[in-house]
Design a protein around this motif. Structure first.
Motif: not given
Length: 240
Positions: A19-44
């Motif tokens: 599961r995504c370490a940020v939102c808790g949703k299951p990760l899909v193929a190609g995702e590692e630790v953090i899902c694509v959506l959370c990466r896109a919305l990260a408070p960089l």
């Protein structure tokens, strides 16, 4: 053994998906630790692209820091806080390494850190590291160093005192708490080099700057830069 491990991981993922370490949703193929959506919305912060930024200004008020960056703004009550606390307190070291690699790619792409020669994670006191079982900053440093193509140095800087946790101390007490806490072995190994000090979370900056001060005192001809995975927006006076 490797084939057996791969088989076990595939079987585990089938019944207990990561599961995504940020939102808790299951990760899909190609995702590692953090899902694509959370990466896109990260408070960089974007500070790795800026030669001058609020974090560097804060550091240079106290020491001649060469460059300074933080990757994320530390957001209380968010999934990103949970991710950081996960590798800081709950043995989720894999997340620290993945975040370090992501940060390292950004540092490398900026061009501002191309001449870094060695990465040094902020050391824990041996007693604290033994109790926790690992130093999360080492995993962040490994990820960064791999992307920058430079070594990690775990020997040159050490923690002399097992200081109480900074998180439990008032702002005005933090600098005194870590004063003289760090020292350098064989400073000739650092002489004349560009060193990147790495830590997980920078709040007031007292701990990182105490470590940087020890390095600069031992090897005054080196350059010291700082990379924190997360920084407090409030401490920098940056608006949301």
């Amino acid at each position: 053994m490797s084939i057996l491990n791969d088989w076990w991981q595939d079987l585990r993922a089938l019944f207990v998906p990561d599961r995504c370490a940020v939102c808790g949703k299951p990760l899909v193929a190609g995702e590692e630790v953090i899902c694509v959506l959370c990466r896109a919305l990260a408070p960089l912060t974007g500070y790795w692209r800026e030669a001058d930024n609020p974090l560097l200004d804060r550091c240079r008020d106290q020491l001649p820091i060469h460059r300074a960056s933080a990757f994320l703004f530390f957001v209380h009550g968010s999934g990103w806080r949970d991710l950081i606390h996960g590798f800081k307190y709950r043995n989720m070291w894999r997340s620290a390494r993945v975040m370090g690699a992501w940060y390292g790619r950004c540092l490398g792409e900026s061009g501002l850190y191309d001449d870094v020669e060695v990465v040094i994670p902020l050391p824990l006191h041996p007693l604290k590291q033994c109790h926790r079982g690992y130093n999360q900053s080492e995993y962040i440093a490994e990820g960064i160093a791999t992307e920058l193509g430079v070594p990690v140095d775990l020997r040159s800087v050490y923690r002399r005192h097992n200081t109480p946790s900074q998180a439990l101390r008032a702002r005005r007490e933090r600098a005194a708490n870590v004063e003289g806490a760090f020292a350098v072995r064989r400073p000739e190994r650092l002489a004349g080099r560009h060193i990147l000090l790495v830590d997980d979370v920078m709040t007031t900056g007292s701990t990182l700057l105490s470590c940087a001060e020890a390095v600069l005192r031992a090897a005054p001809d080196c350059r010291v830069s700082i990379a924190a995975l997360a920084v407090s927006r409030h401490e920098l006076g940056v608006k949301s």
